[in-house]
Enzyme design. Structure first.
Site, short mmCIF file in Angstrom:
data_model
loop_
_atom_site.label_atom_id
_atom_site.label_comp_id
_atom_site.label_asym_id
_atom_site.label_seq_id
_atom_site.Cartn_x
_atom_site.Cartn_y
_atom_site.Cartn_z
N ASP A 1 10.56 -2.11 19.97
CA ASP A 1 11.39 -3.07 19.23
C ASP A 1 12.85 -2.63 19.18
OD1 ASP A 1 11.79 -5.41 17.79
OD2 ASP A 1 11.35 -4.48 15.85
N LEU B 1 -3.19 7.54 34.54
CA LEU B 1 -2.84 6.82 33.31
C LEU B 1 -3.20 5.33 33.42
CD1 LEU B 1 -1.09 6.61 30.62
CD2 LEU B 1 0.85 6.10 32.12
N ARG C 1 10.78 -17.83 19.92
CA ARG C 1 12.16 -17.58 20.37
C ARG C 1 12.64 -18.70 21.30
NH1 ARG C 1 12.68 -11.05 20.69
NH2 ARG C 1 11.47 -10.66 18.80
N ARG D 1 6.63 3.00 16.65
CA ARG D 1 7.45 1.79 16.57
C ARG D 1 8.91 2.20 16.58
NH1 ARG D 1 6.70 -3.99 13.86
NH2 ARG D 1 8.68 -4.84 14.58
N TRP E 1 20.20 -3.88 19.98
CA TRP E 1 20.93 -3.01 20.91
C TRP E 1 22.01 -3.83 21.63
CZ3 TRP E 1 22.04 -2.90 26.08
CH2 TRP E 1 22.46 -1.67 26.62
N HIS F 1 16.89 -6.84 26.68
CA HIS F 1 15.54 -6.80 27.29
C HIS F 1 15.57 -6.11 28.65
CE1 HIS F 1 14.04 -9.05 24.00
NE2 HIS F 1 14.64 -10.17 24.32
N GLU G 1 3.50 -14.39 18.50
CA GLU G 1 4.54 -15.01 17.66
C GLU G 1 5.90 -15.09 18.38
OE1 GLU G 1 2.38 -12.58 16.30
OE2 GLU G 1 1.24 -14.29 15.56
N SER H 1 4.49 -10.80 21.85
CA SER H 1 3.44 -11.13 20.89
C SER H 1 3.14 -12.63 20.89
CB SER H 1 3.88 -10.69 19.48
OG SER H 1 4.85 -11.59 18.97
N TRP I 1 6.67 -16.57 20.98
CA TRP I 1 6.95 -17.90 21.54
C TRP I 1 7.93 -18.68 20.67
CZ3 TRP I 1 5.37 -18.31 26.38
CH2 TRP I 1 4.23 -17.61 26.79
N ARG J 1 6.41 -2.27 9.84
CA ARG J 1 5.30 -3.24 9.86
C ARG J 1 4.59 -3.19 11.21
NH1 ARG J 1 9.98 -6.62 8.99
NH2 ARG J 1 10.84 -7.33 10.97
N SER K 1 3.48 -6.01 12.84
CA SER K 1 3.78 -7.22 13.62
C SER K 1 2.61 -7.62 14.52
CB SER K 1 5.06 -7.04 14.45
OG SER K 1 6.15 -6.77 13.61
C1 IPE Z 1 7.08 -6.93 17.78
O1 IPE Z 1 8.44 -7.07 17.61
C2 IPE Z 1 6.67 -7.50 19.11
C3 IPE Z 1 7.06 -6.74 20.29
C4 IPE Z 1 7.72 -5.60 20.29
C5 IPE Z 1 6.67 -7.30 21.56
P1 IPE Z 1 9.05 -8.33 16.87
O2 IPE Z 1 10.53 -8.18 16.93
O3 IPE Z 1 8.49 -9.59 17.43
O4 IPE Z 1 8.52 -8.17 15.38
P2 IPE Z 1 9.09 -8.74 14.02
O5 IPE Z 1 9.36 -10.20 14.24
O6 IPE Z 1 10.33 -7.98 13.70
O7 IPE Z 1 8.02 -8.48 13.02
C1 IPE Z 2 11.57 -6.27 21.16
O1 IPE Z 2 12.92 -6.38 20.85
C2 IPE Z 2 11.20 -7.07 22.38
C3 IPE Z 2 10.36 -8.25 22.09
C4 IPE Z 2 9.91 -8.58 20.93
C5 IPE Z 2 10.02 -9.11 23.21
P1 IPE Z 2 13.49 -7.56 19.98
O2 IPE Z 2 13.90 -8.66 20.90
O3 IPE Z 2 12.55 -7.98 18.92
O4 IPE Z 2 14.78 -6.87 19.36
P2 IPE Z 2 15.33 -7.04 17.88
O5 IPE Z 2 14.24 -6.70 16.93
O6 IPE Z 2 15.78 -8.48 17.77
O7 IPE Z 2 16.46 -6.09 17.82
MG MG Z 3 12.28 -7.28 17.03
#
Ligand code: IPE
Ligand code: IPE
Ligand code: MG
Length: 237
Positions: A21, A132, A72, A183, A26, A38, A68, A66, A70, A189, A191
């Protein structure tokens, strides 16, 4: 906190899960668009696969997308799916050379057809490798995995519902539960990551954003894990 990257090679966790995450933050810190984060995060993921493989870890689950995520924008989702596709293609030789097996956790049915196809192919091409195993959690949600497991179990129409029968219907029943879940990005959390399997996992949370995460950070997380006392509900003897 001082970095302690000295870990004990003989007591490695068998299965490490990573909630990668912080990509968006970043990028924002550098006035870049989220997708740049990304792209940078993918570079870190590739590095960590190498590190885990060289260390001799057996299973590494990477939380890529995740159920969830989707929510975005279509642009961001499309970009991530594109990255997954290129990553799988580009790395196939590396997997072969290092005997890395790729597996999937999550619902393939919710994925774009070409991504689901790509995953199926790379899983098939690497299925006999004994090094691995990298499990890509993509369109993965812990609740969704449990629901799909219970559905599969009840569709068989026989047998009892027990912890063991549910477990056997999860996405990768032959893989041991994660010992350590890392994490990055500082959130406290789960997530929806590996809800069933993480019942007794040790957690290490890092404030660092995923694109900034290094080999030493990974080793330091392993060393942190090795200082924990795991009791699984029992008492110290
Ligand atoms: C968790 O990160 C999912 C992934 C790293 C793929 P999120 O950024 O989606 O989690 P929340 O929304 O902060 O809980
Ligand atoms: C994790 O980084 C990657 C995915 C969830 C796909 P984020 O995109 O959630 O980055 P933040 O949490 O917004 O910084
Ligand atoms: Mg995030």
């Amino acid at each position: 906190m001082p970095l302690d990257a000295d870990y004990d090679n003989f007591h490695l966790p068998s299965h490490v899960g990573i909630i990668m995450d912080g990509n968006g933050r970043w990028a924002r810190k550098r006035n870049m668009i989220r997708t740049q984060g990304h792209l940078e995060g993918l570079k870190t993921a590739k590095k960590m696969v190498k590190v885990a493989s060289n260390m001799g870890i057996s299973f590494l689950t990477l939380y890529v997308f995740s159920t969830e995520n989707w929510k975005r924008t279509a642009d961001e989702v499309g970009f991530i799916m594109g990255l997954v596709k290129t990553y799988l293609r580009e790395e196939l030789n590396f997997y072969r050379e290092n005997h890395i097996r790729i597996r999937h956790a999550g619902d393939p049915q919710g994925l774009p057809l070409e991504i689901a196809g790509e995953i199926r192919e790379v899983c098939e091409a690497t299925r006999n490798f004994q090094g691995l195993s990298v499990i890509l959690a993509l369109n993965y949600g812990g609740r969704d995995e449990i629901v799909r497991a219970v559905r599969r179990l009840s569709a068989e129409g026989r047998g009892e519902i027990t912890e063991e029968t549910i477990r056997r219907h999860l996405d990768n029943p032959d893989i041991p539960d994660p010992d350590l879940i890392i994490r990055t990005g500082g959130e406290l959390r789960t997530s929806n990551f590996l809800l069933w399997e993480s019942a007794y996992a040790e957690y290490v949370i890092s404030e660092k954003l995923w694109p900034d995460w290094t080999e030493d950070d990974f080793k330091s997380a392993i060393s942190d894990y090795q200082r924990r006392e795991r009791k699984f509900g029992g008492i110290r003897t």
